[in-house]
Design an enzyme around this catalytic site. Structure first.
Site, PDB file in Angstrom:
ATOM      1  N   GLY A  62      28.495  20.112  11.574  1.00 38.14           N
ATOM      2  CA  GLY A  62      28.564  21.464  12.113  1.00 38.14           C
ATOM      3  C   GLY A  62      27.206  21.999  12.538  1.00 38.14           C
ATOM      4  O   GLY A  62      26.990  23.212  12.612  1.00 38.14           O
TER       5      GLY A  62
ATOM      6  N   THR B  27      25.729  22.096  15.430  1.00 35.63           N
ATOM      7  CA  THR B  27      25.761  22.896  16.657  1.00 35.63           C
ATOM      8  C   THR B  27      26.182  24.337  16.341  1.00 35.63           C
ATOM      9  O   THR B  27      25.600  25.304  16.849  1.00 35.63           O
ATOM     10  CB  THR B  27      26.772  22.274  17.649  1.00 35.63           C
TER      11      THR B  27
ATOM     12  N   HIS C 130      17.864  16.377  10.443  1.00 39.15           N
ATOM     13  CA  HIS C 130      18.842  15.634   9.632  1.00 39.15           C
ATOM     14  C   HIS C 130      18.139  14.887   8.500  1.00 39.15           C
ATOM     15  O   HIS C 130      18.776  14.134   7.769  1.00 39.15           O
ATOM     16  CB  HIS C 130      19.557  14.580  10.491  1.00 39.15           C
TER      17      HIS C 130
ATOM     18  N   ARG D 182      29.606  19.240   5.073  1.00 39.79           N
ATOM     19  CA  ARG D 182      31.016  19.165   5.440  1.00 39.79           C
ATOM     20  C   ARG D 182      31.658  18.103   4.572  1.00 39.79           C
ATOM     21  O   ARG D 182      30.990  17.144   4.169  1.00 39.79           O
ATOM     22  CB  ARG D 182      31.091  18.759   6.918  1.00 39.79           C
TER      23      ARG D 182
ATOM     24  N   SER E 236      34.567  12.643  12.292  1.00 43.16           N
ATOM     25  CA  SER E 236      33.820  13.261  13.386  1.00 43.16           C
ATOM     26  C   SER E 236      32.711  12.307  13.878  1.00 43.16           C
ATOM     27  O   SER E 236      32.512  12.141  15.087  1.00 43.16           O
ATOM     28  CB  SER E 236      33.227  14.592  12.923  1.00 43.16           C
TER      29      SER E 236
HETATM   30  P1  A3P Z   1      34.990  17.431  15.014  1.00 38.12           P
HETATM   31  O1  A3P Z   1      34.574  16.102  15.528  1.00 38.12           O
HETATM   32  O2  A3P Z   1      35.715  17.330  13.694  1.00 38.12           O
HETATM   33  O3  A3P Z   1      35.752  18.237  15.987  1.00 38.12           O
HETATM   34  P2  A3P Z   1      27.559  18.554  14.836  1.00 38.12           P
HETATM   35  O4  A3P Z   1      27.402  19.869  15.512  1.00 38.12           O
HETATM   36  O5  A3P Z   1      26.843  18.477  13.522  1.00 38.12           O
HETATM   37  O6  A3P Z   1      27.287  17.439  15.734  1.00 38.12           O
HETATM   38  O7  A3P Z   1      29.082  18.458  14.387  1.00 38.12           O
HETATM   39  C1  A3P Z   1      30.098  18.323  15.341  1.00 38.12           C
HETATM   40  C2  A3P Z   1      31.396  18.787  14.736  1.00 38.12           C
HETATM   41  O8  A3P Z   1      31.398  20.222  14.695  1.00 38.12           O
HETATM   42  C3  A3P Z   1      32.582  18.392  15.599  1.00 38.12           C
HETATM   43  O9  A3P Z   1      33.663  18.268  14.686  1.00 38.12           O
HETATM   44  C4  A3P Z   1      32.707  19.594  16.510  1.00 38.12           C
HETATM   45  O10 A3P Z   1      33.944  19.714  17.139  1.00 38.12           O
HETATM   46  C5  A3P Z   1      32.448  20.726  15.522  1.00 38.12           C
HETATM   47  N1  A3P Z   1      31.969  21.952  16.157  1.00 38.12           N
HETATM   48  C6  A3P Z   1      31.137  22.083  17.226  1.00 38.12           C
HETATM   49  N2  A3P Z   1      30.934  23.378  17.515  1.00 38.12           N
HETATM   50  C7  A3P Z   1      31.644  24.086  16.616  1.00 38.12           C
HETATM   51  C8  A3P Z   1      31.868  25.488  16.411  1.00 38.12           C
HETATM   52  N3  A3P Z   1      31.296  26.390  17.206  1.00 38.12           N
HETATM   53  N4  A3P Z   1      32.668  25.858  15.405  1.00 38.12           N
HETATM   54  C9  A3P Z   1      33.251  24.948  14.600  1.00 38.12           C
HETATM   55  N5  A3P Z   1      33.102  23.616  14.743  1.00 38.12           N
HETATM   56  C10 A3P Z   1      32.310  23.182  15.739  1.00 38.12           C
END
Ligand code: A3P
Length: 318
Positions: A69, A71, A130, A152, A160
């Site tokens: 999460g 992003t 990270h 998470r 994911s």
């Molecule tokens: P999923 O693959 O389960 O959909 P990161 O940002 O650490 O790369 O993580 C990506 C994960 O966060 C993905 O999960 C993505 O869809 C989800 N994600 C991205 N933006 C988000 C937001 N604004 N709110 C909730 N989840 C989000």
């Protein structure tokens, strides 16, 4: 400088040849360095970051395992900190990906061993990483700056990651088999893993120094984003006032940063961030529990056992 770089390249090649390695899920290798599995390209960056980054007390560092999460956290923390400057409708998030607003140490800033000029960053500065707790620069640990850790549940984190790395790895490599990736995850070989060591490092720190390390979970944010945002704002030293709450500022920011809103922005549908992949790969489903659609009962059992063992006595549960 060129000679220096050449010397550094030799030093790094020597270092890499001395480290245990495993095949990466993407391409190349991950190396066991300072107790964790570091992707090849991030090792020079990590060394430069540890050597050169000087934290300020007013800094905030956002930390995650990839695909937890990041992003979302970047969007939220940026918006909360800058809310006096930008209302949701004129926020940079409408046209810029969150990763281009809050840079990573090991991907953007110190990539390829470079030393960034941080003098243009106005304080309070915000960065992301990270890198596991034992390996973040001493300067961060000693400065009293703030660390926000978002974790998470490992099942969703794995699914994911598997989707993301399947989409972004070079085509010639063929598909990333779920079983193989799962085995690697369970063995702790995913980039920046082992997963549980990463989480526990920051969890313990958050128990010891709650004023400096805030521990959030993706699941709790999904359950009650407004409440978690208030915790975050308070921790960041800019709590929402009663007036702001009455004016709907909390809801405004949570809506701006929501999955559905960010996913539909043009920049996130067709753009590329400073990172190497397309922004759209960052937005998949954004839900809790999608792993139930992929993992067999045997897989669940295996990971549950590892989790029980790793988290025993820590007070942390998923
Ligand atoms: P999923 O693959 O389960 O959909 P990161 O940002 O650490 O790369 O993580 C990506 C994960 O966060 C993905 O999960 C993505 O869809 C989800 N994600 C991205 N933006 C988000 C937001 N604004 N709110 C909730 N989840 C989000």
């Amino acid at each position: 400088t060129e000679n220096n770089n050449l010397a550094e390249t030799d030093v790094i090649a020597d270092l890499l040849s001395s480290l245990p390695k495993e095949k990466s899920w993407q391409s190349g290798y991950v190396y066991r360095y300072q107790g964790f599995w570091c992707p090849e390209k991030q090792i020079p960056a990590l060394i430069a970051f540890q050597k050169h980054f000087r934290a300020q007390k007013t800094d905030t560092i956002l930390v995650t395992m990839p695909k937890s999460g990041t992003t979302w956290l970047k969007a939220l923390a940026f918006s909360i900190m800058n809310r006096a400057k930008y209302t949701p409708s004129c926020s940079p998030l409408n046209s810029v990906n969150p990763h281009d607003l809050v840079p990573f140490f090991e991907f953007g800033l110190y990539a390829n061993n470079q030393i960034p000029d941080l003098s243009t960053f106005q304080s309070p500065r915000m960065f992301a990483t990270h890198v596991p707790y034992p390996s973040i620069s001493d300067s961060i640990k000693n400065s009293g700056c703030r660390i926000v850790y978002l974790c998470r549940n490992p099942f969703d984190n794995f699914i994911s990651s598997w989707h993301f790395l399947s989409k972004t790895r070079p085509e010639g490599l063929g598909p990333l088999l779920l079983e193989e990736a799962f085995d690697s995850f369970c063995n702790g070989h995913g980039g920046f893993g082992p997963f549980f060591d990463h989480v526990l490092g920051y969890w313990r720190e958050s128990l010891e120094r709650p004023e400096e390390v805030l521990f959030l979970t993706y699941e709790e944010m999904k359950e009650d984003i407004n409440y978690q945002m208030k915790r975050l704002a308070e921790f960041l030293g800019c709590p929402f006032s009663l007036e702001e709450e009455a004016d709907g500022i909390v809801e405004g920011i949570s809506k701006l940063c929501s999955f559905s809103n960010l996913k539909d922005k043009e920049i996130n549908k067709t753009g590329k961030s400073l990172l190497y992949f397309e922004n759209k790969t960052l937005f998949r489903r954004g839900e809790v529990g999608d792993w139930t659609n992929y993992l067999t009962p045997e897989m669940v059992d295996r990971l549950n056992k590892i989790m029980e063992q790793k988290l025993a006595g820590s007070g942390l549960k998923f």
